[in-house]
Design a protein around this motif. Structure first.
Motif, short mmCIF file in Angstrom:
data_model
loop_
_atom_site.label_atom_id
_atom_site.label_comp_id
_atom_site.label_asym_id
_atom_site.label_seq_id
_atom_site.Cartn_x
_atom_site.Cartn_y
_atom_site.Cartn_z
N ALA A 1 -4.56 -3.24 1.72
CA ALA A 1 -3.45 -2.39 1.28
C ALA A 1 -3.28 -1.20 2.21
O ALA A 1 -2.15 -0.82 2.55
N LEU B 1 -1.63 -2.42 5.38
CA LEU B 1 -0.23 -2.77 5.20
C LEU B 1 0.66 -1.53 5.08
O LEU B 1 1.81 -1.53 5.54
N VAL B 2 0.16 -0.48 4.45
CA VAL B 2 0.97 0.71 4.21
C VAL B 2 0.90 1.69 5.37
O VAL B 2 1.92 2.26 5.78
N ARG C 1 4.22 -7.32 8.70
CA ARG C 1 3.61 -6.77 7.49
C ARG C 1 4.18 -7.42 6.23
O ARG C 1 3.46 -7.66 5.27
N GLY C 2 5.48 -7.69 6.25
CA GLY C 2 6.08 -8.32 5.09
C GLY C 2 5.51 -9.71 4.83
O GLY C 2 5.23 -10.07 3.68
N ASN D 1 1.90 -9.31 3.53
CA ASN D 1 1.90 -8.87 2.14
C ASN D 1 2.24 -10.02 1.19
O ASN D 1 1.59 -10.20 0.15
N THR D 2 3.24 -10.81 1.55
CA THR D 2 3.60 -11.97 0.73
C THR D 2 2.47 -12.98 0.69
O THR D 2 2.19 -13.59 -0.36
N LEU E 1 -0.28 -11.79 -1.68
CA LEU E 1 0.12 -11.83 -3.09
C LEU E 1 0.43 -13.25 -3.58
O LEU E 1 0.66 -13.44 -4.77
N VAL F 1 -4.51 -5.58 -3.90
CA VAL F 1 -3.44 -5.24 -2.95
C VAL F 1 -2.22 -4.71 -3.69
O VAL F 1 -1.61 -3.70 -3.28
N ARG F 2 -1.87 -5.33 -4.78
CA ARG F 2 -0.68 -4.93 -5.53
C ARG F 2 -0.84 -3.53 -6.12
O ARG F 2 0.06 -2.69 -5.99
N THR G 1 -1.51 -0.73 -3.30
CA THR G 1 -0.27 -0.48 -2.57
C THR G 1 0.67 0.41 -3.39
O THR G 1 1.30 1.32 -2.85
#
Length: 290
Positions: free
Chosen positions: A108, A111-112, A119-120, A123-124, A127, A176-177, A180
């Motif tokens: 996380a 990614l941030v 990164r998108g 992240n997908t 998740l 991560v969710r 983030t």
């Protein structure tokens, strides 16, 4: 004569009483309140039914009950499969949480904060396990473990390490969710001030960033533990003789008997999760994160 004086006595020009809102507004609030109560009733009715059923005296559940008893809790306590399953689930959940939460927190942060390409997509990808049905993921892991056992000539399926590795796939997406979301609302002024005063990046992370991320990390650990402890579909195909989780032990018990013993075990799990959430919320306000 002013227009206000033409209104009936006790009513304002807008048709409202001086003491509060009019009838349409009150009806609207009552409708919203009724909808909220109905939603909560739909959510909590199954839980309440499980708890009530665990005290029914008769073996075959029927209404109204013949009486109330504690004997199903005593029967659950006497089942050795439940005790072994509880210890196995506890070990898996603790180990998966201890591994997945640090990995998910690091992911996380990357990614941030880091400027990395794709990164998108990453992240997908991280998740994705939350979107895949658990029974599908369990079947895929089962086939992968079989192939890996042929390659490595070692047992993976039905081992503690294999079960922990499978459940890490659940803990990382939750972490991560939630982390983030915690990072998205984090004010970086304190970090920048500490860096300007000469603090090293490691010191800034340890003394500033990590304490501010504590609510998200603790919430991620709680949800990861519960998701791993209660998981049935993912572990169903990966357990073996002598190493069975509590949900799988409950399913095996249901194959031969159908009595309120399972309701008693479920009530104990509900109580455990409720205590965990209350204790966690006492120190970290979960409503700020989830």
């Amino acid at each position: 004569m002013p227009a206000a004086t033409l209104a009936p006595a006790g009513l304002s020009p807008a048709g409202l009483s001086p003491s509060g809102p009019g009838l349409p507004a009150r009806l609207g609030r009552l409708a919203v309140l009724a909808a909220v109560v109905l939603a909560y009733a739909i959510v909590f009715a199954p839980i309440a039914m499980v708890i009530v059923t665990s005290f029914f005296d008769q073996e075959i559940v029927s209404f109204p009950p013949d009486g109330l008893t504690w004997r199903w809790y005593l029967n659950a306590w006497a089942q050795r499969d439940f005790a072994r399953g509880f210890l196995t689930s506890l070990q898996i959940a603790l180990a998966a949480t201890a591994i997945g939460v640090p990995l998910g927190t690091a992911a996380a942060l990357a990614l941030v904060r880091a400027k990395i390409p794709g990164r998108g997509f990453i992240n997908t990808f991280l998740l994705a396990p939350l979107a895949v049905p658990a029974i599908v993921a369990g079947s895929a892991l089962y086939m992968f473990y079989l192939r890996a056992e042929d390659w490595l000539d070692m047992d993976i399926k039905a081992t503690l390490g294999g079960l922990v590795a499978a459940n890490v796939l659940i803990t990382i997406p939750w972490t991560v969710r939630l982390v983030t979301a915690s990072l998205a609302g984090l004010d970086r002024a304190a970090e920048e001030a500490a860096a300007n005063l000469g603090a090293t990046p490691l010191t800034v992370f340890r003394r500033i960033t990590l304490p501010m991320l504590r609510p998200g990390i603790v919430a991620a650990a709680l949800f990861s533990f519960v998701a791993s402890f209660e998981n049935l579909e993912l572990n169903l195909l990966l357990v073996g003789p002598g190493r069975t989780t509590l949900p799988v032990a409950m399913l095996s018990y249901l194959e031969f008997r159908m009595d309120p013993t399972l309701a008693a075990v479920a009530t104990a799990q509900i109580l455990m999760v409720t205590i965990l959430m209350l204790v966690t919320d006492r120190f970290v306000k979960l409503s700020r994160i989830v």
